[in-house]
Design an enzyme around this catalytic site. Sequence first.
Site, PDB file in Angstrom:
ATOM      1  N   ASN A  54       0.875  -1.172   0.000  1.00  0.00           N
ATOM      2  CA  ASN A  54       0.000   0.000   0.000  1.00  0.00           C
ATOM      3  C   ASN A  54       0.909   1.218   0.000  1.00  0.00           C
ATOM      4  OD1 ASN A  54      -1.916   1.991   0.558  1.00  0.00           O
ATOM      5  ND2 ASN A  54      -2.067   1.479   2.722  1.00  0.00           N
TER       6      ASN A  54
ATOM      7  N   LYS B 259     -20.676  16.418  -4.592  1.00  0.00           N
ATOM      8  CA  LYS B 259     -21.538  15.236  -4.421  1.00  0.00           C
ATOM      9  C   LYS B 259     -22.025  14.747  -5.778  1.00  0.00           C
ATOM     10  CE  LYS B 259     -20.626  14.323  -1.323  1.00  0.00           C
ATOM     11  NZ  LYS B 259     -19.875  14.861  -0.217  1.00  0.00           N
TER      12      LYS B 259
ATOM     13  N   GLU C 159     -19.842  21.873  -2.138  1.00  0.00           N
ATOM     14  CA  GLU C 159     -20.157  20.529  -1.657  1.00  0.00           C
ATOM     15  C   GLU C 159     -21.243  19.877  -2.527  1.00  0.00           C
ATOM     16  OE1 GLU C 159     -18.772  18.480   0.087  1.00  0.00           O
ATOM     17  OE2 GLU C 159     -20.263  17.088   0.844  1.00  0.00           O
TER      18      GLU C 159
HETATM   19  C1  AGP Z   1     -16.387  13.211  -0.137  1.00  0.00           C
HETATM   20  O1  AGP Z   1     -17.650  12.898  -0.593  1.00  0.00           O
HETATM   21  C2  AGP Z   1     -15.276  12.511  -0.741  1.00  0.00           C
HETATM   22  N1  AGP Z   1     -15.487  11.153  -0.915  1.00  0.00           N
HETATM   23  C3  AGP Z   1     -13.879  12.965  -0.370  1.00  0.00           C
HETATM   24  O2  AGP Z   1     -13.741  14.235  -0.904  1.00  0.00           O
HETATM   25  C4  AGP Z   1     -13.449  13.008   1.127  1.00  0.00           C
HETATM   26  O3  AGP Z   1     -14.171  13.988   1.797  1.00  0.00           O
HETATM   27  C5  AGP Z   1     -11.950  13.274   1.197  1.00  0.00           C
HETATM   28  O4  AGP Z   1     -11.270  12.219   0.574  1.00  0.00           O
HETATM   29  C6  AGP Z   1     -11.458  13.452   2.598  1.00  0.00           C
HETATM   30  O5  AGP Z   1     -11.665  12.331   3.384  1.00  0.00           O
HETATM   31  P1  AGP Z   1     -11.554  12.380   4.947  1.00  0.00           P
HETATM   32  O6  AGP Z   1     -12.614  13.293   5.443  1.00  0.00           O
HETATM   33  O7  AGP Z   1     -11.770  10.982   5.388  1.00  0.00           O
HETATM   34  O8  AGP Z   1     -10.203  12.890   5.293  1.00  0.00           O
END
Ligand code: AGP
Length: 621
Positions: free
Chosen positions: A103, A498, A494
């Site tokens: 990873n 989405k 936002e």
């Molecule tokens: C949001 O809908 C996303 N999937 C993505 O932007 C997410 O908010 C971002 O990767 C940050 O993740 P975290 O809040 O777990 O740090």
Amino acid sequence: MCGIVGYVGSLPASSFLLEGLRRLEYRGYDSSGIAVHHDGKINIRRAVGRIDQLAAIMPDSDSSDSHGSLGIGHTRWATHGPPTEQNAHPHPGGDGEVVLVHNGVIENFQPLRDQLRDEGFVFRSATDSEVIAHLIAKSLRQLPETIGQPHDRYVAAVRQTLDQLRGTYGLAVIFRQCPDLIIAARFGSPLVVGVSRGAHFLASDTSPLAGHTDKIVYLADHQIAVIQPHDLTVLHRDQGRISHDVQVIQAETNEVSLEGFDHYMLKEIHEQPDAIRNAMRGRLDDQHATAIFGGLNLTPQQLRSIDRIILTGCGTSWHSALVGEYLLEEFARIPVEVEYASELRYRNPPIDSNTLVFGITQSGETADTLAALVETKRKGHRTLAINNVVGSSIAQAADGGIYLHAGPEIGVASTKAYTSQCCVLAMLALYFGRLRHLSYEAGMQFIEHLRRLPSAVEQALTCDAQVQKIATQYLNAQTFLYLGRQYNFPTALEGALKLKEISYIHAEGYPAAEMKHGPIALVDPQTPSVFIVPRGTTYEKVIANMEEVKARGGPVIAIACQPDSAMDQIADEVLLVPSVPEFLQPIVSVVPLQLLAYHVALLRGCDVDKPRNLAKSVTVE
Ligand code: AGP
């Protein structure tokens, strides 16, 4: 990204590996695979797509290669090379004497690959990870057959390999000649070891360990774990053996039932009133008209001396940081800067001793947010986390923080974590405000508004049927514009995020008044503009922006506040949500936007909870 599991003990490894991968699927779902050591051989099975595809090609429980009690597994989010079976992990090295899962990202993989190829190593994948497997095999061939303890040779080969890598890794390596050994190594990608009687487990986070053990060792960067059924040794990469703490933690699975909803995203949208209640539970202090946070680990005196705040995060969490900026500046009168964590980690902004840095994150595992906090902390600054997942890497790295208590968020599109983050940031603004100039009365009013918030969100959810109708009407649009001002500029961002992440429709969020500086060129009869237009300081101004779109033939969808009879004259579609004070309106107004994205995606036949190319946790930079 990617999730890693491993098992060494006396039971068949594959059932733990498969189940563990299911629990880590949020880290990536492009392909998966497992390798099990049995009868002097390492059997590898890999499949493109979800873990179900891998489960479908697993051997029956009575087949011999399901019996091995040493194994590793991986669920992939593709970085180097498309999501094909060849690129799926585990990857063999040399002639198969080494097999590993990885990873992270190896930045110097190309020169290493070229060199290994010149030396005769055959590459079967396009991944960066395969170079690690070949490098370990190469080192093993060069090391004398016997050096020190039986496993020292394997540890030495891994160490020599790590010395040549530039980038990040969480690694689990097994060897054809060792039926009872996993070597794990961590730099930048989390790994935990579960300790049990006569067995050890390995995973990217604690969720696969739930139900197996509550004794957990968190590996730190630069550490190597030598894992056998009855023994766990932790080494520092450049030094010798080091002691390790075994923590007793009740690991939780992220297995959550849909409770009658068709998708996790829809369930989580509907959980928002409760999530907000939980974020506020025990944190509103009527006696002192303020908020209470148990885990900031800073005295009121230290907090009073704060004269600048940096909020950092990624994606949706970055959007909540923007809402936080408006809140903290208005109520606490503290200058706030919002930084993408991916930028902050490589910038060198002047930060003085009275600056407080908050990392905002749902998962607590986002690589960029983690790195930004670690780097800030390394420079001696105070770092706090606003985080949903207890015990996550970011929660551990920060000096203190605030948990959201939103419950597991499974849908890749963040919904309840966003509104909970906004709510926590509102409480933080109240808290800092009350440490400074905000009066008792103003504090009490703030608290009362917060208390009414969950029922306002509940009411906002009742627009679902109307949203569905609008979704049906616009589902073939190629572009959407989302426009809002002030507190609802982040709402526009936002809403657009989405829609694009789950429906694959291009969408842009903009401050409504900025539209005329460029994006208005996109307006045409096929491009809907979604305006967030609550009553408040900029209400008339946003209406003027709506007129500008209408004048150019663009369809207008308005998210307005009850009651607003004027809206019907201006907008083609109107969704009314309860009116709350301007500073809390983003938490209510985002609800129809979440529902709109959900319904459009559903109508377009998209996989709402696991959209293409994404993962719930972005653990690579
Ligand atoms: C949001 O809908 C996303 N999937 C993505 O932007 C997410 O908010 C971002 O990767 C940050 O993740 P975290 O809040 O777990 O740090």
